[in-house]
Design an enzyme around this catalytic site. Sequence first.
Site: not given
Length: 763
Positions: A34-35, A226-227, A257, A623
């Site tokens: 994503k980043t 973002d997010e 998420q 994670r």
Amino acid sequence: MKKDILTELNETQRLAAECINGPLMVLAGAGSGKTRVLTYRVAHLLNQGVDPFNILSLTFTNKAAREMKDRITRLVGSTDAMNVWMGTFHSVFARVLRVDGHLLGYPANFTIYDTDDTKSIMKAILKEQNLDVKQYPPAYVLHRISTAKNNLMSHEDYNRNVELVDYDKALGKPQVGQLFTIYQSKLRRAFAMDFDDLLYNMNLLLRDFPAILYKYQQKFKYILVDEYQDTNYAQYMIIKKLAADNENLCVVGDDAQSIYGFRGANIQNILNFKSDYPDARTVKLEQNYRSTQNIVNAANSVIQKNKKQYYKEIWTENEEGNKIILLKATSDNEEGSMIANSVFETKMNFQLPNSDFAVLYRTNAQSRSIEEAMRRLNIPYKIYGGLSFYKRKEIKDLLAYYRLIINNNDEEALFRCINYPARGIGDTTLQKVVIASNAFKKSSWEIIDQAVIYNLQLNSGIMQRLKEFTTMISSYSVQVPITNAYELAKKIALSSGIYKELKQDESPEGVGRLENIDELLNAIKEFTEREHIFAADGTLIENSIKSLDIFMQDIALLTDADTEDKNNTDRVSLMTIHQAKGLEFPYVFVSGLEENLFPSMQSLHSRDDLEEERRLFYVAITRAMKRLTLSYAENRYKYGEMIFSEVSRFIDEIDPKYIDVPRKTPQQKLDNPWLQKPVVQPLQKKPMNLKKISKTSDQPSVPFSPSDTDDIRVGMTVEHQRFGRGKVMTVEGNGPNKKTGVLFDSVGLKQLLLQYAKLKIVN
């Protein structure tokens, strides 16, 4: 000709990065890059000739924004990235409000209050109003105020809302609305905003001043968020207004998420994106680059139980990997020991750093048993969510001086430093100041600065001390715009008396506090030596004075993630699952998988809450990169009593083929399985050869005769009649309580009490 940087992306990542016109939703699964997509998208915009000042990129941490800017600079090979408006919602909108907040009655140097400041204010208000803090816990009242602001409700709106007022009355807290009004009045008089005000006032600015809305719509022609699944109503409305003209809006997120509902995040923002923008394109990033196939498949099997979601099938080309390990303990203390033993054994077997391991839990209280177990094995660890550097008392004391000289009306800063170090200005004097401030609707600084006019009825000695204090602060204030931040900061630390006060305390704690002050001054020195510094209006400052007010703006919105300790990084990470979002570790332990703990008792009342808990479990699973261990305890201490615990439903939701259910050993009773050693599958990596450590057989010699173990030391090779040969890893305690940790070739790490262990020292 500029290099086509998008060739470095996979097909779907490239599609997300190059689709720059019109609304776009990028559904980015865990570990899908994503980043990377956000970074390359901004770099691609710059390569296409878009003015960096026309790009707005909103993140949830300043650290993420800084890292993205660094990456973009490397990609495009210029300083254009520095001019992109990139940062958190709060930091970007604080910049806007420092330029245009005067339209709402705020000066450019308004103060931003953190959570400690707001709690202090609320405690003072409760004291003034003679209200019981048990009936009105400050944290509860502030949460109600925060919720209102994030739903764009003013204190007037709150007090007019019959439903809210009746709700407060039903809970026995009828004064919440009045406290909201007083609290907001105090902030206005101090020319201060709390974090929620930054969003509320940004909305107000865009709503009530059409010219300002038009100005920023034309400025921010390309918006990236973002997010997006973590945005609340106030953030949603700001984005919608800013993007209304150009609609070049790219939101990136993962509904699977969305775990911050308790903070006001609204999952509907991302679920309704297609309704808000019917012409929007959707790109799904479904390839996971982080985790093994078993971990990815297990996560998929869990999240598919949720009804409210966009369907995604996350997949990976990574190795199959180990199955998920499941540990069953009889108590929470034993659970902590099993986790610590597994960390120790894996670390020793494969020569791994501590930083490869993370232990996650649902609530902070669970860390106790894990910490104790880590300490017993001398495993260094770091608890996340502890007291950050900028929240330490001595740091806040000195920062209060800096805040006050920048904004004389900052009441919290004023009361923090007016009698520290002691100047003989006591509580009685300050109470008179507060009374006059409320009576005349003036800031406390104005009352003190003009004490004669407001007739505080103070003796001449106190009046002289107040005058000396205001003169000192005013003399600092005039130096702010013309003095280097470090020079002024150092001068204040010395002349205010703080440095001298701390230097007189020669205890280890006192020395530590003085070192913290030195570290703060070092940070300011580093700030003044930076190549790129931004002013309030977003312009780059290169050759002008880097002043203290700009430094204070720089740190006002730092989060724990931005201020983490850079030293001693080789430690096992202990944190809540919420704090772990966005992070990754090769080896992850998720503890406390029990009903009423995870999922939490509060989440069992509605499907929406339970689905958020399931998303939290999904975040925990994803994670892990190489190996995931889940654990639960049959009994756990709660409220001072040992309570029987039922295994979490979430474990049953994982497809059994991805879990390695522990095997029973002959030495264990059928009704009490798996009390000692977890089944650890061999990693798909060649382990270190334990034979090379002992250079001997793992069978005890015959005949077997125990040694005197008074002089046993770490590094020795020993024999045990049952476990065979092993190496001494730890020795601790004295007399009858002396114990050792031995890494046996056959069974792994065992903790043994030496007076009963009957060990034979080989060499």
